[in-house]
Motif scaffolding. Sequence first.
Motif, PDB file in Angstrom:
ATOM      1  N   PHE A  84       0.711  -1.276  -0.108  1.00 29.42           N
ATOM      2  CA  PHE A  84      -0.049   0.136   0.062  1.00 29.42           C
ATOM      3  C   PHE A  84       0.883   1.244  -0.153  1.00 29.42           C
ATOM      4  O   PHE A  84       1.977   1.024   0.378  1.00 29.42           O
ATOM      5  CB  PHE A  84      -0.875  -0.013   1.240  1.00 29.42           C
ATOM      6  N   ASN A  88       1.079   0.344   5.823  1.00 25.62           N
ATOM      7  CA  ASN A  88       0.069  -0.313   6.670  1.00 25.62           C
ATOM      8  C   ASN A  88       0.605  -1.524   7.478  1.00 25.62           C
ATOM      9  O   ASN A  88       0.126  -2.705   7.474  1.00 25.62           O
ATOM     10  CB  ASN A  88      -1.060  -1.005   5.929  1.00 25.62           C
TER      11      ASN A  88
ATOM     12  N   GLY B 122      -6.429   1.549   6.982  1.00 26.61           N
ATOM     13  CA  GLY B 122      -5.286   0.845   6.459  1.00 26.61           C
ATOM     14  C   GLY B 122      -4.952  -0.542   7.112  1.00 26.61           C
ATOM     15  O   GLY B 122      -4.448  -1.550   6.462  1.00 26.61           O
ATOM     16  N   GLU B 125      -7.413  -3.218   5.926  1.00 26.31           N
ATOM     17  CA  GLU B 125      -7.179  -3.570   4.597  1.00 26.31           C
ATOM     18  C   GLU B 125      -5.724  -4.535   4.539  1.00 26.31           C
ATOM     19  O   GLU B 125      -5.899  -5.486   3.814  1.00 26.31           O
ATOM     20  CB  GLU B 125      -6.889  -2.362   3.754  1.00 26.31           C
ATOM     21  N   ALA B 126      -4.889  -3.931   5.166  1.00 21.93           N
ATOM     22  CA  ALA B 126      -3.714  -4.847   5.213  1.00 21.93           C
ATOM     23  C   ALA B 126      -3.879  -6.389   5.462  1.00 21.93           C
ATOM     24  O   ALA B 126      -3.640  -7.368   4.848  1.00 21.93           O
ATOM     25  CB  ALA B 126      -2.559  -4.224   6.053  1.00 21.93           C
ATOM     26  N   GLN B 128      -6.767  -7.871   5.499  1.00 23.94           N
ATOM     27  CA  GLN B 128      -7.825  -8.498   4.410  1.00 23.94           C
ATOM     28  C   GLN B 128      -6.852  -8.950   3.229  1.00 23.94           C
ATOM     29  O   GLN B 128      -7.108  -9.923   2.880  1.00 23.94           O
ATOM     30  CB  GLN B 128      -8.865  -7.399   4.048  1.00 23.94           C
TER      31      GLN B 128
END
Lengths: 242, 238
Positions: A84, A88, B122, B125-126, B128
Amino acid sequence: MAMIKLENVNKSFGDLHVLKDVNLEVEEGEKLVIIGPSGSGKSTTVRCMNFLEAPSSGHVYIDGTELTSKNKTKVVRESTSMVFQQFNLYPHMTVLKNLTLAPMKLHHKSKKEAEELAYHYLDIVGLKDKADVYPTTLSGGQQQRIAIARALCSQSKIILFDEPTSALDPETIQEVLDVMIKLAKENITMVVVTHEMGFARQVADRVIFMEDGQIIESGTPEHFFNNPESERVKQFLGKIIR
Amino acid sequence: MSGLFSPRAWNKIWIYRGTFLLGLTNTLKTAVVALLIALLLGIIFGLMATSNRKILKSISRVYVEVIQNTPVLLQMCFLYYALAFSGHSPGIIVTGFLALGIYTGAYMAEVIRAGIESVPKGQFEAAQSQGFGYAGQMFYIIIPQSIKVILPPMTNVIVNMIKNTSCLYIVGGADLLSLTYSFVTGENTGGSYAPAYIVCGVIFFLICFPLSSFASMWETSLKKRDQKVFQNGTPKEA
Ligand SMILES: Nc1ncnc2c1ncn2[C@@H]1O[C@H](COP(=O)(O)OP(=O)(O)O)[C@@H](O)[C@H]1O
Ligand SMILES: [Mg+2]
């Protein structure tokens, strides 16, 4: 068979139609670079590839399997990783724990196997000595290299990069690009959203240009540098190539 | 004879100290059971509030708003009298557990929701993108990061709940305040109003003050630590 296939993918956020009938195939081992102006749908395209965003309509296939809300956890776990813009990393874990968590909890590796794997990839990104520190103590460039190592630890066939150098100080961008260039020599499938045209020129098999939720031009890096068709692409490249 | 400075009144309290101890024990027992109920409800409704499903979010919202915007006394009366009249009287003790548990659960849910929402998107999301399912995300990545945001305000919720055991007075409970009231109005024991209420207050204070001081100290030290991490986090060169 394509490693990633988007078939008539549409995505809307409320009234905002963000992806408009996107069709795209990425071959195994291919290095695909996605460029285009901000808001054109680059991130959304990549995020549909691991179902961080589920398409509003259309189909996504990963390695031949159609990705659905039901199977996404399993397919994503087995086949894709992501890097990302904002790294993250997990701030409550050391670098080593960041790297071994998924291999141990999701890929059934023993602690020893997972740590060997972690040190192997830390070596590749040049940060073996940072295994025991917490991510927030590292520079942006270092954090992103750790994030790449974490993605590699899943040993998936596909790695998705969403603007991996856009949040970095200029002087740390190259160290991250160098790692990605090294990675590009492997047979791993890479999809990279970036504006680093030097990187694109060096590693991309193909570049696609997105605008307003559509792929409007596609070709080799040379094609984009030498004779892009669309005026819009010329304009855009003129702005970003330093 | 009820005066603050009457030795006889104070002496009477000493003789009947067992009453106060019993009230204290009942209050603590009620608090512990109600806490377990509140935690369970708080976790369930807190998670629902942070889910992607609109329907779950709405259900959680309704629970929290109804409970937080009606008096806890009313909720107790409702549970006790309304259910009693409909022939399902749960009894005073169970009413206490349930009413306080349900009431406090709404506050717990809010604390847990805020804690989970404090973790940047984030991080979800990381997790997932690595292939963690909902439970794995929560257990390994989200909860460990939100726990420091959750625990200090949760301690305050617990303090309030301990004080709120006194509301059981309305349905004739046997908590500390209710027993104090029975004591000062009792035929044999009555009269020592001021001393009795002072003793009751001191007992509450001795339980609640350490807890809430602990919570605020904890919060301050966590804030300091975050500032330190932030300073360390400013980019250093490789
Ligand atoms: N979660 C979201 N909710 C609403 N709108 C979004 C969301 N994500 C992206 N968008 C919108 O979709 C459009 C495309 O976004 P994005 O894919 O991030 O573009 P890019 O990566 O090319 O800059 C933008 O207009 C953006 O504001
Ligand atoms: Mg983007």
